[in-house]
Motif scaffolding. Structure first.
Motif, PDB file in Angstrom:
ATOM      1  N   TRP A 120       0.818  -1.206   0.000  1.00  9.24           N
ATOM      2  CA  TRP A 120       0.000   0.000   0.000  1.00  9.24           C
ATOM      3  C   TRP A 120       0.852   1.255   0.000  1.00  9.24           C
ATOM      4  O   TRP A 120       0.515   2.246  -0.638  1.00  9.24           O
ATOM      5  N   ASP A 133      -5.874   3.793   5.803  1.00 10.33           N
ATOM      6  CA  ASP A 133      -5.723   2.459   5.233  1.00 10.33           C
ATOM      7  C   ASP A 133      -4.763   1.597   6.039  1.00 10.33           C
ATOM      8  O   ASP A 133      -4.879   0.378   6.043  1.00 10.33           O
ATOM      9  N   ARG A 184     -10.019  -4.242  -2.118  1.00  8.12           N
ATOM     10  CA  ARG A 184     -10.528  -3.135  -2.920  1.00  8.12           C
ATOM     11  C   ARG A 184      -9.629  -1.907  -2.818  1.00  8.12           C
ATOM     12  O   ARG A 184      -9.347  -1.243  -3.825  1.00  8.12           O
ATOM     13  N   ARG A 185      -9.169  -1.576  -1.622  1.00 11.97           N
ATOM     14  CA  ARG A 185      -8.359  -0.383  -1.436  1.00 11.97           C
ATOM     15  C   ARG A 185      -6.983  -0.535  -2.087  1.00 11.97           C
ATOM     16  O   ARG A 185      -6.483   0.382  -2.742  1.00 11.97           O
TER      17      ARG A 185
END
Length: 209
Positions: A120, A133, A184-185
């Motif tokens: 991420w 997140d 999804r993120r």
């Protein structure tokens, strides 16, 4: 009066996927996780392993679980390979740990979380949403540990607790919802990073940094 330049259609954005587009794997992983979790909830609500319904539907649970694991790991590995291009030399663990760490006793309880965080970080959203997140990934990981480690501990300490119990169903739902949100993120972040990648000239032998 409009000029010729005003009538030129904008060129579509070129997506650069070093290891391939992860979006199809992301969709498949979400569907399989949801289906396997739904079956687990149904079996728990019906009474777990002590019911006739369990004997009828348990043959479907194994393939669903294996399919969800395999597709998720394929998605996870592809995202890790893409992240190496988006942010090289910023990852604590090699690309091999994207899959291998899940099968190493002890390491499987910590390293995959760190790999997910590094993935991420390689494609964070605009507007400073990284912290949100990071908490999402941590929450998913706590739920995963509660489902796997916590379930085993309870079954060993409470012999009367049957498989597919209300506890199993509750933590499975929480872990599945958080896993789907993480998928999804991260996938959306990778799409944004791939969209922002500079186009590489045809037949170029190197990438422009």
């Amino acid at each position: 009066m409009s000029t010729e330049a005003d009538r030129v259609e904008p060129r579509p954005r070129v997506l650069r996927w070093p290891a391939g587009d992860p979006r199809s794997l992301a969709v498949a992983a979400q569907v399989l996780i949801a289906a396997q979790t739904a079956l687990q909830v149904v079996l728990a609500a019906a009474g777990g392993t002590r019911t006739e319904l369990f004997r009828q539907f348990v043959p479907f649970n194994g393939p669903l679980f294996i399919g969800a694991v395999v597709v998720f790991l394929c998605w996870f590995r592809r995202c890790r390979l893409n992240a190496e291009r988006f942010a090289p030399r910023t990852h604590k663990y090699s690309t091999g740990f994207a899959v291998g760490a899940w099968f190493i006793p002890g390491a499987m309880w910590w390293i995959p979380r760190r790999v997910a965080l590094d993935i991420w970080r390689a494609s964070p959203p605009a507007g400073g949403a990284w912290l949100i997140d990071a908490w999402l990934i941590d929450a998913w990981w706590v739920a995963f540990l509660a489902k796997t480690v916590g379930g085993v501990v309870l079954e060993l300490t409470l012999p009367y607790l049957y498989l597919y119990s209300p506890y199993d169903a509750a933590v499975a739902v929480v872990a599945a919802v958080l896993a789907i949100l993480v998928i999804r993120r991260i996938t959306a972040g990778q799409y944004a990073a791939a969209s922002a990648e500079p186009a590489v000239p045809p037949f170029a032998g190197f990438s422009v940094r």
